[in-house]
Design an enzyme around this catalytic site. Structure first.
Site, short mmCIF file in Angstrom:
data_model
loop_
_atom_site.label_atom_id
_atom_site.label_comp_id
_atom_site.label_asym_id
_atom_site.label_seq_id
_atom_site.Cartn_x
_atom_site.Cartn_y
_atom_site.Cartn_z
N GLY A 75 54.72 30.99 -48.69
CA GLY A 75 53.84 29.97 -49.23
C GLY A 75 54.16 28.55 -48.79
CD GLU A 76 51.15 27.53 -46.87
OE1 GLU A 76 50.41 27.60 -47.89
OE2 GLU A 76 51.07 28.33 -45.93
N GLY A 124 60.24 32.44 -38.09
CA GLY A 124 61.57 32.37 -37.50
C GLY A 124 62.26 33.71 -37.59
CG HIS A 175 45.17 27.15 -48.14
ND1 HIS A 175 45.67 25.94 -47.74
CD2 HIS A 175 45.79 28.07 -47.36
CE1 HIS A 175 46.54 26.11 -46.77
NE2 HIS A 175 46.63 27.39 -46.51
#
Length: 318
Positions: free
Chosen positions: A105-106, A173, A38
């Site tokens: 990722g974010e 998902g 992160h």
């Protein structure tokens, strides 16, 4: 047979604390390590975020356990050619015991250079191309690449991996699970979701490893443990795509105001009950995970490692 590792949370702990946890994990009988990658913590309360590649170098000189990133985003904040060099050096330092876990990722971490944050479909396409680039470079051969998202011009890793460097692909998902089956050496998912694992197997992941983990809070008082989780990791309970699209710790703090103590209590192993902790891990074993990483929330690290060494791991047959 499922193996059990310890999850090092760069968001919550200082570099020195993470290294100490790695030593205690090895002594407690955990057989591998995972570490988060992160730029920011999820919330200011967590309060840390050391550079994962520096941490892996230090870990290689601290313990002999295999290390996996859960997970690195090699598409926006770091170019895949640079990520490939970092991963290759990590593999050499760890004597081939390094695995690169990757994901789409974010925004929390990837927006920091001012880049546009793409929709999932574009991020998935970027990840597929990034994995292709990294695999070419892992060969140690001179590489050029001109693709939709990335350009590499006469690059060569002069310190390539010693042997194969597995690339695991994260997903939450069916589309992401199918991508992991097609391009990955394994699948990373953080919930014991048999449907997602089935989609991974059907998408090309038959015979490949499934990796995931959970956070717990071992403490003598269960109510205090629930309070600790609710204070430090309410983000674990945010629904849908919020974890991918919110851009700052402040936004996560605002969203986390919707997370209740009851949600934490119902979904996180908290307190001193050995069976509660063992059952939480067994759910992953039953779902077909090959590797399960457990992370302790809060400062009661010595108590956690003692309990898992003496009680929980033996209850799991480890």
């Amino acid at each position: 047979m499922t193996s059990f590792g310890y999850f090092l949370s760069c968001e919550e702990f200082t570099p020195a604390q993470l290294l100490q946890q790695a030593r205690m994990a090895a002594d407690a009988g955990f057989t591998r390590l995972a570490i988060s990658d992160h730029y920011h913590p999820w919330t200011d309360t967590q309060g840390n975020s050391p550079f994962v590649w520096s941490m892996i170098g230090a870990l290689s000189q601290t313990v002999d356990l295999p290390v996996t990133t859960l997970v690195t985003c090699p598409t926006v904040r770091m170019h895949p050619a640079v990520t490939a060099q970092a991963a290759a050096t990590s593999s050499v330092l760890l004597g081939g015991r390094f695995t690169l876990g990757v994901g789409t990722g974010e925004a929390l971490n990837e927006h920091v250079l001012g880049d546009r944050w793409p929709a999932f479909e574009e991020r998935a396409d970027m990840l597929e191309e990034a994995v292709e680039v990294m695999r070419k470079l892992f060969s140690g051969e001179q590489t050029s690449h001109s693709g939709t998202h990335y350009t590499v011009d006469n690059a060569r890793l002069y310190t390539p991996p010693e042997g194969p460097l597995p690339v695991l692909v994260s997903g939450f998902g069916p589309k992401a699970a199918g991508l992991a089956g097609r391009i990955g050496d394994g699948f990373v998912t953080m919930a014991p979701d048999e449907d997602a694992i089935g989609a991974f197997r059907e998408g090309g992941g038959a015979g490949k490893r499934v990796v995931g983990g959970l956070k717990v809070c071992w403490a003598q008082d269960r109510d205090e443990a629930v309070d600790t989780v609710h204070r430090l990791w309410p983000t674990e309970h945010l629904p849908g795509e919020l974890n991918q699209i919110l851009p700052t710790p402040t936004h996560f703090e605002q969203a986390s105001e919707l997370v209740t103590r009851a949600q934490v209590s119902d979904s996180t192993a908290c307190g001193p009950d050995v069976e509660e902790h063992a059952d939480a891990v067994r759910a992953y074993v039953a779902a077909g995970f090959d590797e399960v990483y457990v992370g302790q929330i809060g400062q009661e690290q010595e108590e956690f490692f003692t309990a898992y060494r003496d009680k929980v791991l033996p209850a799991l047959g480890s």
